[in-house]
Design an enzyme around this catalytic site. Structure first.
Site, short mmCIF file in Angstrom:
data_model
loop_
_atom_site.label_atom_id
_atom_site.label_comp_id
_atom_site.label_asym_id
_atom_site.label_seq_id
_atom_site.Cartn_x
_atom_site.Cartn_y
_atom_site.Cartn_z
CG HIS A 94 -1.59 1.29 1.51
ND1 HIS A 94 -2.45 1.94 0.63
CD2 HIS A 94 -1.48 2.11 2.59
CE1 HIS A 94 -2.84 3.09 1.18
NE2 HIS A 94 -2.26 3.21 2.36
CG ASP A 119 -3.43 6.89 2.73
OD1 ASP A 119 -3.24 5.67 2.57
OD2 ASP A 119 -4.03 7.35 3.72
CG HIS A 152 1.35 6.82 4.46
ND1 HIS A 152 1.63 6.09 3.33
CD2 HIS A 152 0.11 6.44 4.85
CE1 HIS A 152 0.60 5.31 3.05
NE2 HIS A 152 -0.34 5.49 3.96
CD GLU A 183 -3.03 5.31 11.51
OE1 GLU A 183 -4.17 4.85 11.57
OE2 GLU A 183 -2.62 6.05 10.59
CG ASP A 184 -1.06 1.12 10.95
OD1 ASP A 184 -1.88 1.45 11.81
OD2 ASP A 184 -1.26 1.25 9.72
#
Length: 722
Positions: free
Chosen positions: A62, A153, A86, A90-91
């Protein structure tokens, strides 16, 4: 066997994608910067190892797909690296600090700007989304590349939405149509907008999309002959005039067709009645000459010409739009623009990276985008919460422009439906806050007048003026709405503090002392006891009716501040009344049940959170609250009370033709306005009406009532006091 294993490894989707990214980047970046991007991929792949998307492919696919979209727009290396990374903050356990150390602070800031907020507490889904969008716009204010990464995105997420559950799919599509597609449009990125809209439409309404797509293809085939005839006519006429221009039939976007059918309630055949063409020229001068040639070829339809070259749209879009009456009585829409204008309209702010050779021309898109962001950041500072900010953003994202002029000839763009107040705030916040009236083309007009193209507007301001809460019901711009709300919020607070000070000083005077003589130490102890952050906060609470001024005054003077105080009936009767003018506004309200006016005997009641409500002494509602000794206070009208105060009359009149008109003209002659008329009872002979009118004071009302009694049609007249 080893060779087969190696070939299988090479066929992984991420390897194909990174190879494609490397080839695209090599076309415009030097090798050192390409290597940096490869290093970002290796870091991201290690961070995301073991993570997979709903489609089953490795998660790193992705971010690389997002980076490829940006590479095709010729984004710089830092932007590409931010796209690849990016989702790591966050992940994955990777922190912003680690990113800055591994790459550079600029990449870390970009990644942080795109990263969603986490652990926002027990907020709703809508509040969480709103907070994330708000954070993104704050980051955009520092670097426009944040929104470029976010849009790429979102585009890839929309392209791979098939694996999502239906409910989540619809929510993402709705958010895309409400926020991200309009942002792409606002930044002039039409190509990105059309892709996002088409994907959202297809995923939200798959059956509608399929039916419409089939019908459009069929209609397009049937129209081919007409299109070819018109296109050849245009080309021949341009050739005869010696003008160079490329002509092409303009394809209508499926989502645009759907929206048109939905909002205008028309069929597909009605939408397809208009044949659309684009003519691309080499210069602006040629565009206008082509327009003249087209007017000679087919007759223009009056009022259907727009010059977006001289007056570009807010997002920088430039073109000439005209609708002509073509052969067979068919309307033809023609857009005339230069090749450069077309490239800019498709790419918007992305043109800054796409066309480096034309940096000066691309700069205007950057300037427009930055100007819009500055306005948004000003709005977000004054917004009460994220949901309010999103409401303001949506208002700002759907503009249909109106162009108006200042007295000095400057052009100001506003959304359709904007009023004088929107114009005033567009000039400056202070002008908006102080406006009282305006002149349009030298004629005085009210503030709620809606603006039209070409008007010249002069705003009239006054030092004493302030925004009115009623303005919120008819302003159209986010800037005006947020500025009015912000002013009223702070004005109410200031007004409450001033009223609280007056009330406390009045109580202290009754106890033979003054506020200035109270020691600072006693005030500090009182603030501690009442758990207030500051003395202003305490005064605000008094002004809003949340604390009783006479209790606070007693506590200030009592030796033991910590003791509870009970108030005797006799304490209240010795106090001097509070003088009011009736125009204080938000913390002193005139009761609507009895409508007191200057000259009436009045009484005030504390309404927690709102301030003081003033009633007529004879009002029935006042008798109930009067029994609560701690919630009322004596008030009286100031001798210089001025303004228009509503009063209510009950009139019994003969039910004759023109009777009400006679009453209205009589009231108007005596310098009063009628605000409302209600028919309470009516038969063949008599009509009983309630009339609300504005008066200066009791003397003015008495004069009106005397004059009305003299009319032969008036049987009985009384003032309503409860």
């Amino acid at each position: 066997m080893v060779e087969i294993a190696e070939s299988l490894v090479l066929e992984r989707p991420e390897d194909k994608l990174i190879q494609r990214l490397s080839e695209t980047l090599s076309g415009y970046l030097d090798q050192e910067r390409v290597d940096d991007c490869i290093r970002a991929y290796q870091f991201g792949a290690a961070a995301h190892i073991g993570q997979y998307r709903k489609t089953g492919e490795a998660y790193i696919c992705h971010p690389i797909a997002v980076a490829i979209s940006l590479a095709e727009m010729r984004m710089d290396a830092d932007g590409i690296m931010a796209a690849i990374l990016h989702d790591v903050i966050e992940d994955t356990p990777v922190t912003k600090k680690q990113l800055a150390a591994q790459f550079n602070p600029e990449v870390a800031e970009l990644v942080d700007g795109v990263t969603k907020l986490t652990k926002i507490g027990s907020k709703s889904q809508a509040e969480t989304q709103a907070e994330n969008v708000r954070k993104m716009f704050l980051a955009m204010g520092n670097d426009l590349r944040v929104i470029m990464v976010k849009l790429a995105d979102r585009l890839h997420n929309m392209q791979t939405l098939g694996a999502m559950p239906p409910e989540k799919k619809r929510r993402i599509c709705r958010e895309t149509l409400d926020i991200y597609a309009p942002i792409a449009n606002r930044l002039g990125m039409n190509s990105m907008r059309h892709k996002l809209e088409a994907l959202s439409f297809q995923e939200m309404y798959p059956r509608r999309y399929a039916v419409l797509n089939h019908a459009v293809k069929k209609a397009r085939g049937n129209r081919r002959k007409v299109i070819d005839t018109i296109e050849s006519s245009i080309k021949n006429r341009l050739h005869e005039a010696g003008l160079l221009g490329d002509v092409s039939g303009r394809e209508k976007n499926l989502y645009s067709i759907y929206k048109k059918m939905l909002h205008k309630k028309i069929s597909l055949s009605d939408v397809f009645d208009v044949y659309a063409f684009r003519i691309f020229c080499d210069s602006v001068d040629t565009c206008y000459r082509v327009l003249g040639v087209m007017h000679n070829l087919y007759k223009p339809i009056p009022g259907r010409f727009k010059d977006y070259i001289a007056l570009p749209k807010a997002n920088g879009y430039q073109s000439l739009h005209v609708i002509l009456m073509g052969p067979y009585g068919l309307p033809i829409e023609i857009q005339i623009r230069t090749h450069e204008m077309h490239r800019m309209s498709e790419s918007g702010i992305a043109a800054h990276w796409l066309y480096k050779s034309e940096d000066d021309k691309c700069q205007k898109f950057q300037d427009r985008a930055n100007e819009w962001l500055r306005d948004l950041l000003e709005i977000q500072k004054t917004a009460g919460d994220s949901l309010e900010f999103i409401d303001n953003l949506k208002v700002d994202l759907f503009p249909q422009e109106v162009f108006v002029f200042t007295p000095k000839g400057s052009i100001i763009k506003l959304p359709r439906g904007a009023t004088i107040i929107d114009f005033a705030y567009a000039v400056h916040t202070d002008v908006g806050n102080a406006c009282v009236s305006a002149r349009i083309d030298r004629q005085l007009v009210p503030l709620q007048t809606r603006l039209e193209n070409g008007m010249t507007i002069e705003v009239i301001t006054a030092v004493w003026a302030r925004p009115n809460p009623l303005w919120l019901s008819y302003v159209a711009t986010a800037k005006a709405r947020s500025s009015i709300r912000n002013y009223l919020k702070h004005f109410k607070q200031l007004e409450a503090i001033n009223l609280g000070r007056r009330l406390l000083e009045k109580e202290l005077q009754a106890l033979h002392t003054q506020l200035d003589t109270i020691p600072e130490a006693r005030i500090k102890i009182l603030l501690e006891v009442t758990a207030m952050s500051s003395f202003e906060a305490l005064l605000e609470d008094i002004g809003l009716g949340n604390k009783m001024p006479f209790l606070i005054a007693k506590r200030l003077l009592q030796d033991d501040i910590y003791a509870n105080i009970k108030l005797d009936d006799g304490d209240h009767s010795q106090k001097s009344p509070l003088v009011i003018k009736g125009t204080e506004g938000m913390v002193i309200n005139l009761a609507k049940c009895c409508r007191p006016i200057p000259g009436d005997s009045i009484i005030g009641f504390f309404n927690p959170g709102k301030g003081i409500v003033v009633h007529h002494h004879e009002c029935r509602n006042s008798n109930i609250v009067r029994k609560k000794h701690t919630s009322w206070l004596d008030v009286e009208w100031s001798l210089d009370a001025v303004g228009d105060f509503p009063a209510e009359l009950r009139i019994e009149i003969l039910n004759q033709r023109g009777a009400l008109a006679t009453i209205a003209s009589t009231i108007s002659e005596l310098d009063s306005n009628i605000e409302n008329v209600t028919v309470v009872d009516q038969d063949a002979h008599v009509s009983v009406d309630l009339i609300t009118l504005t008066v200066k004071d009791r003397v003015h009302l008495a004069k009106i009532m005397r004059r009305l009694k003299e009319l032969t049609i008036v049987i009985k007249i009384t003032r309503v006091k409860a």
